[in-house]
Design a protein around this motif. Structure first.
Motif, mmCIF file in Angstrom:
data_model
loop_
_atom_site.group_PDB
_atom_site.id
_atom_site.type_symbol
_atom_site.label_atom_id
_atom_site.label_comp_id
_atom_site.label_asym_id
_atom_site.label_seq_id
_atom_site.Cartn_x
_atom_site.Cartn_y
_atom_site.Cartn_z
ATOM 1 N N GLY A 268 -38.757 52.012 43.483
ATOM 2 C CA GLY A 268 -39.977 52.296 42.740
ATOM 3 C C GLY A 268 -40.232 51.356 41.581
ATOM 4 N N GLU A 269 -39.223 50.611 41.144
ATOM 5 C CA GLU A 269 -39.407 49.713 40.002
ATOM 6 C C GLU A 269 -40.169 48.462 40.406
ATOM 7 O OE1 GLU A 269 -36.644 49.120 36.601
ATOM 8 O OE2 GLU A 269 -35.207 50.014 37.998
ATOM 9 N N LYS A 270 -40.911 47.932 39.436
ATOM 10 C CA LYS A 270 -41.629 46.669 39.609
ATOM 11 C C LYS A 270 -41.156 45.727 38.516
ATOM 12 C CE LYS A 270 -45.755 48.827 41.516
ATOM 13 N NZ LYS A 270 -47.201 49.020 41.384
ATOM 14 N N LYS A 271 -41.052 44.457 38.854
ATOM 15 C CA LYS A 271 -40.622 43.473 37.863
ATOM 16 C C LYS A 271 -41.245 42.134 38.214
ATOM 17 C CE LYS A 271 -36.520 41.462 35.715
ATOM 18 N NZ LYS A 271 -35.057 41.365 35.725
ATOM 19 N N SER A 272 -41.528 41.361 37.186
ATOM 20 C CA SER A 272 -42.018 40.001 37.369
ATOM 21 C C SER A 272 -41.041 39.071 36.670
ATOM 22 C CB SER A 272 -43.410 39.851 36.755
ATOM 23 O OG SER A 272 -43.878 38.531 36.919
ATOM 24 N N PHE A 273 -40.659 38.003 37.353
ATOM 25 C CA PHE A 273 -39.788 37.032 36.707
ATOM 26 C C PHE A 273 -40.142 35.630 37.156
ATOM 27 C CE2 PHE A 273 -37.602 39.234 40.125
ATOM 28 C CZ PHE A 273 -37.156 38.232 40.954
ATOM 29 N N THR A 274 -39.888 34.689 36.268
ATOM 30 C CA THR A 274 -40.196 33.285 36.509
ATOM 31 C C THR A 274 -38.901 32.531 36.732
ATOM 32 O OG1 THR A 274 -42.150 33.452 35.107
ATOM 33 C CG2 THR A 274 -41.308 31.235 35.536
ATOM 34 N N LEU A 275 -38.864 31.738 37.784
ATOM 35 C CA LEU A 275 -37.686 30.937 38.096
ATOM 36 C C LEU A 275 -38.059 29.457 38.064
ATOM 37 C CD1 LEU A 275 -36.196 32.892 41.141
ATOM 38 C CD2 LEU A 275 -35.314 32.846 38.813
ATOM 39 N N ALA A 276 -37.282 28.686 37.310
ATOM 40 C CA ALA A 276 -37.458 27.235 37.309
ATOM 41 C C ALA A 276 -37.050 26.696 38.677
ATOM 42 C CB ALA A 276 -36.601 26.615 36.210
ATOM 43 N N ALA A 277 -37.467 25.492 38.994
ATOM 44 C CA ALA A 277 -37.197 24.895 40.311
ATOM 45 C C ALA A 277 -35.727 24.986 40.703
ATOM 46 C CB ALA A 277 -37.671 23.448 40.340
ATOM 47 N N ASN A 278 -34.826 24.655 39.777
ATOM 48 C CA ASN A 278 -33.397 24.682 40.102
ATOM 49 C C ASN A 278 -32.890 26.075 40.410
ATOM 50 O OD1 ASN A 278 -32.902 21.945 39.974
ATOM 51 N ND2 ASN A 278 -32.469 21.994 37.779
ATOM 52 N N ASP A 279 -33.565 27.102 39.893
ATOM 53 C CA ASP A 279 -33.164 28.482 40.129
ATOM 54 C C ASP A 279 -33.855 29.093 41.340
ATOM 55 O OD1 ASP A 279 -31.565 28.370 37.855
ATOM 56 O OD2 ASP A 279 -33.187 29.066 36.557
ATOM 57 N N ALA A 280 -34.841 28.405 41.877
ATOM 58 C CA ALA A 280 -35.618 28.944 43.001
ATOM 59 C C ALA A 280 -35.329 28.145 44.278
ATOM 60 C CB ALA A 280 -37.105 28.933 42.654
ATOM 61 N N PHE A 281 -36.128 27.134 44.552
ATOM 62 C CA PHE A 281 -35.998 26.382 45.800
ATOM 63 C C PHE A 281 -35.395 24.997 45.598
ATOM 64 C CE2 PHE A 281 -39.360 29.505 46.392
ATOM 65 C CZ PHE A 281 -38.894 30.157 47.526
ATOM 66 N N GLY A 282 -34.934 24.720 44.373
ATOM 67 C CA GLY A 282 -34.279 23.449 44.088
ATOM 68 C C GLY A 282 -35.257 22.324 43.831
ATOM 69 N N GLU A 283 -34.680 21.202 43.465
ATOM 70 C CA GLU A 283 -35.464 19.985 43.256
ATOM 71 C C GLU A 283 -35.557 19.240 44.589
ATOM 72 O OE1 GLU A 283 -37.113 19.096 40.642
ATOM 73 O OE2 GLU A 283 -36.323 20.569 39.242
ATOM 74 N N PRO A 284 -36.606 18.457 44.778
ATOM 75 C CA PRO A 284 -36.686 17.665 46.008
ATOM 76 C C PRO A 284 -35.490 16.713 46.109
ATOM 77 C CG PRO A 284 -38.779 17.632 44.822
ATOM 78 C CD PRO A 284 -37.776 18.278 43.919
ATOM 79 N N ASN A 285 -34.939 16.606 47.293
ATOM 80 C CA ASN A 285 -33.805 15.726 47.556
ATOM 81 C C ASN A 285 -34.316 14.508 48.321
ATOM 82 O OD1 ASN A 285 -31.535 14.422 48.555
ATOM 83 N ND2 ASN A 285 -30.475 16.311 49.099
ATOM 84 N N PRO A 286 -34.175 13.306 47.746
ATOM 85 C CA PRO A 286 -34.678 12.119 48.444
ATOM 86 C C PRO A 286 -34.017 11.910 49.807
ATOM 87 C CG PRO A 286 -33.603 11.517 46.354
ATOM 88 C CD PRO A 286 -33.597 13.005 46.450
ATOM 89 N N ASN A 287 -32.819 12.445 50.012
ATOM 90 C CA ASN A 287 -32.149 12.322 51.308
ATOM 91 C C ASN A 287 -32.808 13.173 52.388
ATOM 92 O OD1 ASN A 287 -30.224 10.543 50.293
ATOM 93 N ND2 ASN A 287 -28.899 12.227 49.639
ATOM 94 N N ASN A 288 -33.723 14.059 51.990
ATOM 95 C CA ASN A 288 -34.428 14.894 52.956
ATOM 96 C C ASN A 288 -35.764 14.293 53.379
ATOM 97 O OD1 ASN A 288 -32.396 16.792 52.964
ATOM 98 N ND2 ASN A 288 -33.374 18.103 51.442
ATOM 99 N N PHE B 124 -38.382 16.875 54.640
ATOM 100 C CA PHE B 124 -37.711 18.101 55.067
ATOM 101 C C PHE B 124 -37.292 18.977 53.889
ATOM 102 C CE2 PHE B 124 -37.203 15.324 58.778
ATOM 103 C CZ PHE B 124 -37.643 16.176 59.784
ATOM 104 N N ASN B 125 -37.731 18.643 52.676
ATOM 105 C CA ASN B 125 -37.482 19.510 51.533
ATOM 106 C C ASN B 125 -38.302 20.790 51.689
ATOM 107 O OD1 ASN B 125 -35.775 18.052 49.477
ATOM 108 N ND2 ASN B 125 -37.342 16.497 49.851
ATOM 109 N N HIS B 126 -37.842 21.880 51.072
ATOM 110 C CA HIS B 126 -38.628 23.112 51.082
ATOM 111 C C HIS B 126 -39.985 22.802 50.450
ATOM 112 C CE1 HIS B 126 -40.023 27.130 50.126
ATOM 113 N NE2 HIS B 126 -39.120 27.591 50.977
ATOM 114 N N PRO B 127 -41.069 23.333 50.995
ATOM 115 C CA PRO B 127 -42.397 23.037 50.430
ATOM 116 C C PRO B 127 -42.534 23.398 48.950
ATOM 117 C CG PRO B 127 -42.616 24.116 52.551
ATOM 118 C CD PRO B 127 -41.153 24.141 52.212
ATOM 119 N N LEU B 128 -41.719 24.332 48.455
ATOM 120 C CA LEU B 128 -41.795 24.720 47.053
ATOM 121 C C LEU B 128 -40.711 24.059 46.197
ATOM 122 C CD1 LEU B 128 -42.668 28.502 47.466
ATOM 123 C CD2 LEU B 128 -44.212 26.601 46.965
ATOM 124 N N ALA B 129 -39.982 23.111 46.767
ATOM 125 C CA ALA B 129 -38.974 22.389 45.980
ATOM 126 C C ALA B 129 -39.665 21.713 44.801
ATOM 127 C CB ALA B 129 -38.254 21.356 46.844
#
Length: 157
Positions: A60-80, A127-132
């Motif tokens: 039943g609880e609701k929460k909103s939180f913000t995640l920086a790139a490194n905490d969410a989908f990461g930074e784009p990796n040039p190797n991808n 091939f990076n995650h679209p939200l990286a």
């Protein structure tokens, strides 16, 4: 009694979420099809930082939180980012920048790739995650919390 379980490291969680970018644009939502997501804490499907935001919440609880790139989908990796020859794509396939195509892995699974550029016979595929690289805002609503079933091993008989 299960109505008041709080999310812990051994929880199975059913939740609705809305995922937005910093500019407010929608990136994903379980509410579009009114089908909540089901996840097991610690199974690797979510980043540890995302899981940490869920710990302690209950049904039943609701929460909103913000995640920086490194905490969410990461930074784009040039190797991808890969450069491929046009001959690797079907002759009748129309390739456009921004298109997302499925690419087969050696194990038979598929991975999405975003066409970043087309220059003659050279195709750049990301091939990076679209939200990286993006800071994301998650709005969650906890639908249910249960104790996750213990993993079963084929050796246990």
């Amino acid at each position: 009694m299960t109505d008041n379980l709080i999310i812990g490291s051994d929880s199975e969680v059913i939740l609705h979420f809305d995922l937005k970018l910093e500019d407010g644009s929608a990136a994903d939502s379980t509410r579009v099809n009114n089908k909540p997501a089901k996840m097991v804490m610690g199974d690797g499907s979510l980043t540890p930082n995302f899981e940490a935001c869920l710990l302690g919440l209950q049904k039943g609880e609701k929460k909103s939180f913000t995640l920086a790139a490194n905490d969410a989908f990461g930074e784009p990796n040039p190797n991808n980012i890969h450069y491929m020859d046009r001959s690797r794509f079907g002759a009748d396939l129309e390739i456009q920048e921004g298109a997302i195509l499925a690419f087969s892995q050696p194990d038979g699974s598929e991975i999405p790739g975003i066409i970043r550029s087309v220059a003659g016979d050279s195709i750049t595929v990301d091939f990076n995650h679209p939200l990286a690289g993006q800071t994301v805002i998650f709005d969650v609503e906890i639908v249910d919390v249960k104790v996750a079933p213990a993993p079963t091993s084929k050796g246990d008989q």
